[in-house]
Design a protein around this motif. Sequence first.
Motif, mmCIF file in Angstrom:
data_model
loop_
_atom_site.group_PDB
_atom_site.id
_atom_site.type_symbol
_atom_site.label_atom_id
_atom_site.label_comp_id
_atom_site.label_asym_id
_atom_site.label_seq_id
_atom_site.Cartn_x
_atom_site.Cartn_y
_atom_site.Cartn_z
ATOM 1 N N VAL A 1 1.985 118.318 -14.199
ATOM 2 C CA VAL A 1 1.354 117.808 -15.730
ATOM 3 C C VAL A 1 2.036 118.894 -16.744
ATOM 4 O O VAL A 1 2.045 118.733 -17.824
ATOM 5 N N THR A 2 2.307 120.103 -16.243
ATOM 6 C CA THR A 2 3.060 121.151 -17.142
ATOM 7 C C THR A 2 4.545 120.832 -17.594
ATOM 8 O O THR A 2 4.953 121.447 -18.555
ATOM 9 N N ASP B 1 2.445 114.730 -25.854
ATOM 10 C CA ASP B 1 2.380 113.488 -26.300
ATOM 11 C C ASP B 1 3.035 112.522 -25.349
ATOM 12 O O ASP B 1 3.600 111.487 -25.729
ATOM 13 N N ALA B 2 3.560 112.869 -24.164
ATOM 14 C CA ALA B 2 4.101 112.218 -23.457
ATOM 15 C C ALA B 2 3.859 110.696 -22.783
ATOM 16 O O ALA B 2 2.615 110.639 -22.961
ATOM 17 N N THR B 3 4.674 109.889 -22.523
ATOM 18 C CA THR B 3 4.114 108.698 -21.856
ATOM 19 C C THR B 3 4.944 108.429 -20.532
ATOM 20 O O THR B 3 6.148 108.840 -20.181
ATOM 21 N N VAL B 4 4.198 107.825 -19.533
ATOM 22 C CA VAL B 4 4.558 107.503 -18.297
ATOM 23 C C VAL B 4 4.379 106.020 -18.037
ATOM 24 O O VAL B 4 3.293 105.570 -18.382
ATOM 25 N N GLY C 1 -0.087 110.846 -22.955
ATOM 26 C CA GLY C 1 -1.031 112.146 -23.089
ATOM 27 C C GLY C 1 -1.138 112.852 -21.947
ATOM 28 O O GLY C 1 -1.165 112.222 -21.053
ATOM 29 N N SER C 2 -1.446 114.249 -22.059
ATOM 30 C CA SER C 2 -1.632 114.893 -20.786
ATOM 31 C C SER C 2 -2.717 114.535 -19.918
ATOM 32 O O SER C 2 -2.722 114.473 -18.822
ATOM 33 N N ILE D 1 9.433 116.847 -20.307
ATOM 34 C CA ILE D 1 9.395 115.267 -20.168
ATOM 35 C C ILE D 1 8.808 114.732 -21.237
ATOM 36 O O ILE D 1 7.565 114.964 -21.297
ATOM 37 N N GLU D 2 9.347 113.944 -22.130
ATOM 38 C CA GLU D 2 8.726 112.976 -23.239
ATOM 39 C C GLU D 2 8.405 111.657 -22.629
ATOM 40 O O GLU D 2 7.455 111.238 -22.913
#
Length: 119
Positions: free
Chosen positions: A34-35, A40-43, A52-53, A112-113
């Motif tokens: 997760v780090t 504000d990342a998306t998967v 989000g985290s 990673i965004e």
Amino acid sequence: MHENRPRSITPDDLPEVITRYLTAHRTHDTATAVTTFTDDATVIDDGNTYRGSAAIERWLDQSANEFTYTIHLTNTQETDTAHYIATHHLEGNFPGGTIDLRYRFTLRDGLIEHLSIEP
């Protein structure tokens, strides 16, 4: 005219943050994985989007425990300094038993965004 097509690279040429994520994901180390993401990342995985985290952490925990599988990196590509693809072969107790998945990474500020996982 410059075409923005992926070119093959060696796994050692992947950015450190991607290597750290892939290693943590493979060993089910959610805390480390997760780090590697921006806040504000998306998967996108299996048709679902996680933003989000907190959502990404829940996705990592769920994916680590849902199925048992082996994962092998089979190909790595770079489109540009922010876009990479890592292709993995998975075998396990999920529907179908085997699949090749492309992990498409977009980086921002060394993290990673965006990550999209698709066949």
